[in-house]
Design a protein around this motif. Structure first.
Motif, PDB file in Angstrom:
ATOM      1  N   MET A 247      48.060  29.218  43.828  1.00 33.04           N
ATOM      2  CA  MET A 247      48.799  29.737  42.679  1.00 33.04           C
ATOM      3  C   MET A 247      49.358  31.125  42.979  1.00 33.04           C
ATOM      4  SD  MET A 247      46.852  28.609  39.184  1.00 33.04           S
ATOM      5  CE  MET A 247      45.256  29.299  39.611  1.00 33.04           C
ATOM      6  N   GLU A 248      50.381  31.489  42.235  1.00 37.18           N
ATOM      7  CA  GLU A 248      50.989  32.813  42.393  1.00 37.18           C
ATOM      8  C   GLU A 248      50.088  33.844  41.704  1.00 37.18           C
ATOM      9  OE1 GLU A 248      55.677  32.029  42.294  1.00 37.18           O
ATOM     10  OE2 GLU A 248      54.598  31.015  40.686  1.00 37.18           O
ATOM     11  N   ASN A 249      48.974  34.122  42.359  1.00 36.78           N
ATOM     12  CA  ASN A 249      47.912  34.931  41.784  1.00 36.78           C
ATOM     13  C   ASN A 249      47.248  35.703  42.924  1.00 36.78           C
ATOM     14  OD1 ASN A 249      44.872  35.197  41.348  1.00 36.78           O
ATOM     15  ND2 ASN A 249      45.523  34.783  39.261  1.00 36.78           N
ATOM     16  N   GLU A 250      47.148  37.008  42.763  1.00 42.17           N
ATOM     17  CA  GLU A 250      46.668  37.867  43.840  1.00 42.17           C
ATOM     18  C   GLU A 250      45.248  37.533  44.289  1.00 42.17           C
ATOM     19  OE1 GLU A 250      45.784  42.605  44.626  1.00 42.17           O
ATOM     20  OE2 GLU A 250      47.158  42.019  43.017  1.00 42.17           O
ATOM     21  N   VAL A 251      44.361  37.238  43.349  1.00 44.04           N
ATOM     22  CA  VAL A 251      42.973  36.946  43.705  1.00 44.04           C
ATOM     23  C   VAL A 251      42.878  35.645  44.515  1.00 44.04           C
ATOM     24  CG1 VAL A 251      40.665  36.441  42.813  1.00 44.04           C
ATOM     25  CG2 VAL A 251      42.050  38.227  41.738  1.00 44.04           C
TER      26      VAL A 251
ATOM     27  N   THR B  17      47.740  27.374  32.797  1.00 44.17           N
ATOM     28  CA  THR B  17      46.602  27.668  33.662  1.00 44.17           C
ATOM     29  C   THR B  17      46.345  29.173  33.697  1.00 44.17           C
ATOM     30  OG1 THR B  17      47.325  25.803  35.017  1.00 44.17           O
ATOM     31  CG2 THR B  17      45.628  27.229  35.934  1.00 44.17           C
ATOM     32  N   SER B  18      45.088  29.574  33.772  1.00 45.41           N
ATOM     33  CA  SER B  18      44.736  30.999  33.648  1.00 45.41           C
ATOM     34  C   SER B  18      45.308  31.870  34.756  1.00 45.41           C
ATOM     35  CB  SER B  18      43.207  31.167  33.596  1.00 45.41           C
ATOM     36  OG  SER B  18      42.598  30.573  34.728  1.00 45.41           O
ATOM     37  N   GLY B  19      45.569  31.290  35.943  1.00 46.89           N
ATOM     38  CA  GLY B  19      46.007  32.082  37.085  1.00 46.89           C
ATOM     39  C   GLY B  19      47.175  33.019  36.831  1.00 46.89           C
TER      40      GLY B  19
ATOM     41  N   THR C 187      41.503  35.326  48.260  1.00 48.67           N
ATOM     42  CA  THR C 187      40.375  34.433  48.537  1.00 48.67           C
ATOM     43  C   THR C 187      40.662  33.532  49.730  1.00 48.67           C
ATOM     44  OG1 THR C 187      39.626  34.461  46.228  1.00 48.67           O
ATOM     45  CG2 THR C 187      38.942  32.583  47.591  1.00 48.67           C
ATOM     46  N   PHE C 188      41.817  32.898  49.719  1.00 48.40           N
ATOM     47  CA  PHE C 188      42.128  31.980  50.810  1.00 48.40           C
ATOM     48  C   PHE C 188      42.542  32.721  52.073  1.00 48.40           C
ATOM     49  CE2 PHE C 188      41.753  28.960  47.474  1.00 48.40           C
ATOM     50  CZ  PHE C 188      41.325  27.802  48.117  1.00 48.40           C
ATOM     51  N   GLY C 189      43.057  33.937  51.900  1.00 48.78           N
ATOM     52  CA  GLY C 189      43.305  34.764  53.070  1.00 48.78           C
ATOM     53  C   GLY C 189      42.015  35.091  53.795  1.00 48.78           C
ATOM     54  N   ALA C 190      40.945  35.346  53.026  1.00 54.42           N
ATOM     55  CA  ALA C 190      39.643  35.648  53.616  1.00 54.42           C
ATOM     56  C   ALA C 190      39.073  34.449  54.375  1.00 54.42           C
ATOM     57  CB  ALA C 190      38.664  36.081  52.521  1.00 54.42           C
ATOM     58  N   LEU C 191      39.542  33.257  54.034  1.00 55.20           N
ATOM     59  CA  LEU C 191      39.096  32.043  54.717  1.00 55.20           C
ATOM     60  C   LEU C 191      39.944  31.728  55.942  1.00 55.20           C
ATOM     61  CD1 LEU C 191      38.441  29.899  51.530  1.00 55.20           C
ATOM     62  CD2 LEU C 191      36.700  30.520  53.227  1.00 55.20           C
ATOM     63  N   GLY C 192      40.918  32.593  56.229  1.00 56.36           N
ATOM     64  CA  GLY C 192      41.753  32.392  57.394  1.00 56.36           C
ATOM     65  C   GLY C 192      42.854  31.365  57.200  1.00 56.36           C
ATOM     66  N   VAL C 193      43.186  31.114  55.940  1.00 52.15           N
ATOM     67  CA  VAL C 193      44.207  30.120  55.613  1.00 52.15           C
ATOM     68  C   VAL C 193      45.594  30.740  55.670  1.00 52.15           C
ATOM     69  CG1 VAL C 193      45.116  28.775  53.652  1.00 52.15           C
ATOM     70  CG2 VAL C 193      42.692  28.672  54.221  1.00 52.15           C
ATOM     71  N   ASN C 194      46.578  29.937  56.003  1.00 53.99           N
ATOM     72  CA  ASN C 194      47.985  30.330  55.881  1.00 53.99           C
ATOM     73  C   ASN C 194      48.386  30.023  54.438  1.00 53.99           C
ATOM     74  OD1 ASN C 194      50.722  30.766  56.036  1.00 53.99           O
ATOM     75  ND2 ASN C 194      51.099  29.291  57.674  1.00 53.99           N
ATOM     76  N   THR C 195      48.279  31.016  53.566  1.00 52.17           N
ATOM     77  CA  THR C 195      48.497  30.791  52.139  1.00 52.17           C
ATOM     78  C   THR C 195      49.986  30.740  51.814  1.00 52.17           C
ATOM     79  OG1 THR C 195      48.368  33.161  51.680  1.00 52.17           O
ATOM     80  CG2 THR C 195      46.337  31.902  51.470  1.00 52.17           C
ATOM     81  N   VAL C 196      50.329  29.812  50.928  1.00 47.86           N
ATOM     82  CA  VAL C 196      51.710  29.664  50.468  1.00 47.86           C
ATOM     83  C   VAL C 196      51.705  29.690  48.941  1.00 47.86           C
ATOM     84  CG1 VAL C 196      53.812  28.268  50.560  1.00 47.86           C
ATOM     85  CG2 VAL C 196      52.178  28.214  52.476  1.00 47.86           C
ATOM     86  N   PRO C 197      51.917  30.861  48.333  1.00 42.08           N
ATOM     87  CA  PRO C 197      51.949  30.929  46.872  1.00 42.08           C
ATOM     88  C   PRO C 197      53.234  30.289  46.339  1.00 42.08           C
ATOM     89  CG  PRO C 197      51.623  33.106  47.883  1.00 42.08           C
ATOM     90  CD  PRO C 197      52.088  32.183  48.952  1.00 42.08           C
TER      91      PRO C 197
END
Length: 347
Positions: A194-198, A113-115, A202-212
């Motif tokens: 995905m373990e990908n900064e972008v 995957t490109s990520g 992106t999901f941080g901007a949506l207010g998500v609790n992101t888990v890479p």
């Protein structure tokens, strides 16, 4: 007595002659100039050079379709001189591990995957920007054109050879908590990315609790309910039967993920020139074949998701999502030149 001694002498002579002839026959070299038992397997008549190709997905996934087509084309075009062995289900490691193996020359190939590639060639991160593409046609125009080829070439500095862009597809959100119809509905959900900064931004901007985390780990986390959702294309949601842990699908199409048919640069450079061309051409054809397979199967797969109890929000408020992630573009000025070129290419 003397007659008996003469007979014994003749018999001993014959035994010695036959014994020497037998030893000489065993030591005779093969046609390659080395003893038959010592001939390298790759050089023995009728033997193929084996190339190992890994993926992290199962045999129902589109990556398997691309891998099988690539193997078929290479076998045909090299008259079986090269054999592609496919190792699905992360048998050779997760995506980052496989890329690192290709860097070091311990793994031949993978469909990845490109990520994760942004960790090896930072410029690849431009492809992960949210809502960059609006259609598959736009994607292929960029990836199969000058910009896509230029990005593949960037990988060579990391000892990787990008051969072609297969397809992971447009990514969509799933979760086990509630239907998500607008951006505000996703806030505070615990989502694997995905373990990908972008993607994290992106999901941080949506207010998500992101888990890479790696996909192999995510599957267990979904089953154990330590995370509440994830984001992936329809064919992944279907192939991995995510209805077993997820209730809701939202067709956000928030990002397009390519899948790079990738090779160790050292391994690629070790191939004869004509075989290099066969590998490159076969990868491109396999990628296009897999893209068509994805397109033909998506509607059927979505129907099967619903049959297995998933609720699909097919027309969410995409403008609310785009507005929420617009500031992500401001965080990555390093992509501005590529973004301008992509915009110009799509006009």
């Amino acid at each position: 007595m003397k007659k008996m001694q003469r007979i014994m002498a003749v018999l001993l002579t014959l035994i010695m002659v036959f014994g020497l002839a037998s030893c000489a026959q065993k030591a005779a070299p093969s046609s390659g100039g080395a003893p038959a038992s010592e001939t390298p397997a790759a050089e023995a008549p009728g033997k193929s050079v084996v190339i190992k190709l890994g993926t992290t997905v199962n045999e129902q996934d589109s990556f398997q379709i691309a891998a099988e087509k690539f193997a078929e084309l290479v076998a045909q075009r090299t008259n079986n001189a090269y054999k592609i062995e496919i190792y699905p289900n992360a048998a050779l490691g997760d995506e980052r591990t496989m890329l690192e193996g290709m860097q070091m020359g311990t793994l031949d190939m993978g469909i990845i995957t490109s990520g994760p590639f942004v960790n090896f060639a930072p410029e690849m991160g431009v492809l992960d920007m949210p809502f960059l593409f609006s259609s598959n046609e736009d994607v292929y125009k960029v990836l199969d054109g000058e910009i896509g080829k230029e990005l593949l070439a960037k990988l060579e500095a990391a000892q990787l050879k990008g051969l072609a862009y297969a397809e992971r597809g447009f990514r969509n959100l799933t979760n086990s908590v509630r239907p998500v119809e607008k951006a505000a509905d996703i806030k505070d959900l615990k989502i694997r990315v995905m373990e990908n900064e972008v993607y994290i931004a992106t999901f941080g901007a949506l207010g998500v609790n992101t888990v890479p985390m790696a996909w192999t780990e995510a599957l267990t986390a979904l089953q154990q309910k330590t995370i509440q959702g994830q984001e992936n294309p329809v064919n992944v949601i279907h192939a991995f039967k995510l209805w077993e842990s997820q209730k809701y699908v939202t067709m956000t199409r928030h990002a397009y993920a390519a899948a790079l048919i990738t090779m160790s640069l050292d391994k690629f450079n070790s191939l004869p020139g004509d075989v290099q061309k066969i590998f490159a051409d076969s990868a491109q054809e396999a990628a296009e074949y897999e893209r068509e397979w994805v397109a033909q199967n998506e509607e059927k797969q979505m129907a099967e998701l619903e049959q297995n109890g998933m609720t699909i929000i097919k027309e969410p408020d995409l403008e609310s999502f785009k507005a929420a992630v617009a500031k992500v573009y401001e965080r990555y000025p390093q992509y501005s030149e590529y973004l301008s070129r992509i915009e110009a290419a799509l006009k």
